[in-house]
Design an enzyme around this catalytic site. Structure first.
Site, short mmCIF file in Angstrom:
data_model
loop_
_atom_site.label_atom_id
_atom_site.label_comp_id
_atom_site.label_asym_id
_atom_site.label_seq_id
_atom_site.Cartn_x
_atom_site.Cartn_y
_atom_site.Cartn_z
N ASP A 80 1.69 -4.81 32.83
CA ASP A 80 1.07 -5.60 32.83
C ASP A 80 -0.23 -6.29 33.86
O ASP A 80 0.42 -5.49 34.79
CB ASP A 80 0.61 -7.25 32.04
CG ASP A 80 1.50 -6.90 30.36
OD1 ASP A 80 1.86 -5.76 30.28
OD2 ASP A 80 1.27 -8.07 30.16
N HIS A 231 5.65 -6.04 35.23
CA HIS A 231 4.14 -6.27 35.95
C HIS A 231 4.07 -5.40 37.21
O HIS A 231 4.86 -5.75 38.48
CB HIS A 231 3.52 -7.98 36.34
CG HIS A 231 4.13 -8.74 35.21
ND1 HIS A 231 4.83 -9.41 34.71
CD2 HIS A 231 3.29 -8.89 34.45
CE1 HIS A 231 4.55 -10.20 33.87
NE2 HIS A 231 3.08 -10.41 33.79
ZN LIG Z 1 -0.91 -10.81 32.36
#
Ligand SMILES: [Zn+2]
Length: 280
Positions: A80, A231
């Protein structure tokens, strides 16, 4: 990991996560908040917080999914907040070396800022997905702004990567920032042909002291059909901007991949995972 500008201050008072998991996971995996019980490994369980759990997400977004029931030896690694020149190229190198495929939930502003990385993601066979245009908190903004965030997040991908619905890159998955959604958000996303895609395990919530141990732990916790949240994006600009150091995520990734391979599991794109079984 030392976040310098954490996103919307979570309420840490009710956390039952181990200290490191709480600190590392705060604001990253939406596990920081009330309503969690027995989430030592970062898996989402029943609780009372709005869409902080699989159960509440399912209630708000019945068409969405957090994992896939499958007998195939596959999982889906998802990244992400990128693309980010500081981290995404290394993530892509590591995935290529392992022969693994992944899904990148991109923030529209980062897509527009780093088109060459987006093109590389596509060229190397990974899936692009929508993480809104500005990393907006969809659960707390007006409906017309939700619509704009979802539509513009998708448009950025389409314009930069030349995506077309129906193509192999046309699978339309939306991950609301922090996984926070509402029935209204889900309705708007559905109207825009975007399917809510959440996760069943979070890398950053499973820190185990050092990168190798963290990677091995996460690789061991993943079961067939699981969706891992990690992430690759450290910077988001604008009204909902944030800055995080993702270097420990990148450093743990080789050990996640190594452990998965040793267990006979491989990472596939989210659309492939969905086709392998029943999303739940
Ligand atoms: Zn996010």
């Amino acid at each position: 990991m030392s976040p310098t500008a954490p996103q919307a201050a979570p309420d840490l008072s009710a956390l039952v996560l181990p200290r490191r998991a709480a600190l590392v996971g705060a604001g990253l995996c939406a596990l920081a908040g009330t309503g969690l019980a027995a989430v030592g490994d970062g898996r989402l369980t029943l609780g009372s917080g709005p869409t902080r759990t699989q159960a509440t997400r399912r209630a708000a977004d019945p068409g969405g999914f957090s994992r896939v029931r499958t007998s195939a030896p596959v999982v889906a690694l998802t990244f992400d907040d990128g693309p980010d020149p500081a981290y995404t190229p290394t993530v892509l190198d590591l995935l290529a070396r392992a022969g693994a495929q992944a899904t990148f939930f991109c923030v529209g502003t980062n897509v527009e800022a780093h088109p060459a990385i987006v093109e590389r993601i596509v060229r190397e066979g990974h899936l692009l997905a929508n993480h809104t245009h500005d990393h907006a908190p969809l659960e707390s903004i007006l409906g017309r702004e939700v619509e704009r965030q979802v539509r513009d997040g998708r448009s950025a991908l389409v314009e930069v990567a030349g995506l077309r619905a129906g193509s192999v890159q046309g699978a339309r998955f939306l991950r609301p920032p922090r996984g926070f959604t509402t029935p209204n958000v889900a309705r708007i996303a559905g109207r825009l042909d975007e399917r809510g895609a959440y996760w069943s395990l979070c890398l950053e919530a499973n820190g185990a002291g050092d990168d190798r141990s963290t990677g091995a732990r996460v690789g061991a916790l993943l079961d067939p059909g699981d969706v891992l949240l990690a992430h690759d994006g450290g910077h988001v600009s604008g009204r909902w901007g944030q800055v995080y150091d993702r270097s420990t995520t990148v450093a743990a990734l080789p050990y996640v991949l190594e452990t998965l391979a040793a267990r006979g599991l491989r990472s596939v794109r989210l659309d492939q995972l969905v086709r392998s079984g029943r999303p739940v």
